[in-house]
Design a protein around this motif. Structure first.
Motif, short mmCIF file in Angstrom:
data_model
loop_
_atom_site.label_atom_id
_atom_site.label_comp_id
_atom_site.label_asym_id
_atom_site.label_seq_id
_atom_site.Cartn_x
_atom_site.Cartn_y
_atom_site.Cartn_z
N PHE A 135 -19.81 1.39 34.51
CA PHE A 135 -18.95 0.61 34.97
C PHE A 135 -18.19 -0.58 33.98
CE2 PHE A 135 -21.14 1.70 38.60
CZ PHE A 135 -20.45 1.53 39.66
N ASP A 136 -17.21 -0.33 33.26
CA ASP A 136 -16.60 -1.23 32.34
C ASP A 136 -15.85 -2.35 33.02
OD1 ASP A 136 -15.50 -2.56 30.24
OD2 ASP A 136 -14.04 -1.04 29.66
N ILE A 137 -16.17 -3.45 33.30
CA ILE A 137 -15.53 -4.51 34.03
C ILE A 137 -14.82 -5.69 33.27
CG2 ILE A 137 -16.00 -6.32 36.05
CD1 ILE A 137 -18.59 -4.76 36.47
N ARG A 138 -13.66 -5.80 33.50
CA ARG A 138 -12.61 -6.65 32.71
C ARG A 138 -11.79 -7.69 33.63
NH1 ARG A 138 -12.71 -5.20 27.49
NH2 ARG A 138 -13.42 -2.99 27.14
N LYS A 139 -11.61 -8.89 32.97
CA LYS A 139 -10.56 -9.69 33.78
C LYS A 139 -9.10 -8.88 33.92
CE LYS A 139 -11.74 -13.74 34.50
NZ LYS A 139 -11.80 -14.22 35.68
N GLU A 140 -8.24 -9.78 34.50
CA GLU A 140 -6.93 -9.05 34.55
C GLU A 140 -6.25 -9.13 33.02
OE1 GLU A 140 -4.41 -9.92 38.37
OE2 GLU A 140 -5.37 -11.38 37.87
N ASP A 141 -6.72 -10.00 32.20
CA ASP A 141 -6.03 -9.83 30.94
C ASP A 141 -7.01 -8.97 29.90
OD1 ASP A 141 -8.33 -11.36 30.45
OD2 ASP A 141 -7.43 -13.30 29.95
N ASP A 142 -7.79 -8.24 30.24
CA ASP A 142 -8.63 -7.50 29.88
C ASP A 142 -9.70 -7.93 29.03
OD1 ASP A 142 -7.44 -4.87 30.61
OD2 ASP A 142 -5.74 -4.85 28.96
N THR A 143 -10.15 -9.27 29.12
CA THR A 143 -11.11 -9.81 28.68
C THR A 143 -12.30 -9.05 29.28
OG1 THR A 143 -9.91 -11.95 28.59
CG2 THR A 143 -12.31 -11.87 28.37
N GLU A 144 -13.29 -8.75 28.41
CA GLU A 144 -14.33 -8.11 28.80
C GLU A 144 -15.31 -9.06 29.81
OE1 GLU A 144 -18.48 -5.56 27.23
OE2 GLU A 144 -16.84 -5.94 25.76
N VAL A 145 -15.86 -8.57 30.88
CA VAL A 145 -16.66 -9.58 31.70
C VAL A 145 -18.17 -8.78 31.58
CG1 VAL A 145 -17.29 -10.00 34.04
CG2 VAL A 145 -14.64 -9.95 33.49
N MET A 146 -18.42 -7.61 31.70
CA MET A 146 -19.60 -6.67 31.54
C MET A 146 -19.47 -5.36 31.49
SD MET A 146 -21.68 -7.22 35.09
CE MET A 146 -22.98 -6.12 34.88
N THR A 147 -20.50 -4.88 30.89
CA THR A 147 -20.59 -3.06 31.34
C THR A 147 -21.97 -3.05 31.81
OG1 THR A 147 -19.17 -2.66 29.10
CG2 THR A 147 -20.63 -1.09 29.83
N HIS A 148 -21.72 -2.27 33.09
CA HIS A 148 -23.29 -1.88 33.67
C HIS A 148 -23.13 -0.10 33.64
CE1 HIS A 148 -26.38 -2.22 36.28
NE2 HIS A 148 -26.01 -1.41 37.01
N ILE A 149 -24.44 0.16 33.37
CA ILE A 149 -24.64 1.40 33.05
C ILE A 149 -25.80 1.94 34.21
CG2 ILE A 149 -25.41 3.42 31.56
CD1 ILE A 149 -24.38 1.90 29.36
#
Length: 159
Positions: free
Chosen positions: A66-80
């Motif tokens: 799960f590569d989660i980003r904000k609308e502006d593509d700022t990284e929020v978190m990666t969950h594996i």
């Protein structure tokens, strides 16, 4: 959009394309799940800023990423997430789906309905498992978990 004002939601979902495309039935399931997921969902990475979010889903080394980003593509978190606990459910789901699509072509309405009930039951089981495995990392409601489980199955498709 049903939840446009809600901040803890997905506004975009992208699936890793490196595994290739599936047959039309699988691609249809994918398109419907993504459309429904974006239309209505509840998605909140625990302990992170409010969204809305973009989600990139991929499978690598038997893990769901799960590569989660904000609308502006700022990284929020990666969950594996390990896919091992999902192996049997996904396999069962594909077997039932094949039976369902075969039954649609030539089966009686009663048979189609019975297979579809079984298909929904296995899908619900996978959705509950996904929701449990995300607990404490990403909070999702059951309907969001259902749509995400459909995408997990699509990503598992090997042709």
């Amino acid at each position: 959009m049903a939840n446009a004002g809600q901040k803890n939601r997905l506004v975009a979902v992208h699936l890793d394309e490196s595994i290739g495309r599936g047959p039309p039935d699988i691609e249809h399931e994918r398109a419907v799940a993504i459309f429904d997921l974006i239309d209505e969902n509840s998605f909140a990475p625990v302990g992170k800023e409010e969204g809305p979010y973009k989600l990139n889903l991929a499978i690598a080394e038997r893990r769901l990423i799960f590569d989660i980003r904000k609308e502006d593509d700022t990284e929020v978190m990666t969950h594996i997430l390990s896919l091992s606990p999902f192996r049997k459910i996904v396999k069962d789901y594909f077997v039932i789906c094949e039976s369902y699509y075969d039954a649609i072509k030539s089966g009686s309405p009663r048979r189609i309905e019975a297979i579809d009930m079984g298909r929904r039951g296995v899908h619900d089981e996978g959705s509950r498992l996904l929701q449990e495995r995300l607990q404490g990392k990403i909070e999702v409601d059951f309907d969001t978990a259902r749509r995400l489980f459909t995408l997990v199955c699509v990503l598992h498709w090997r042709g």
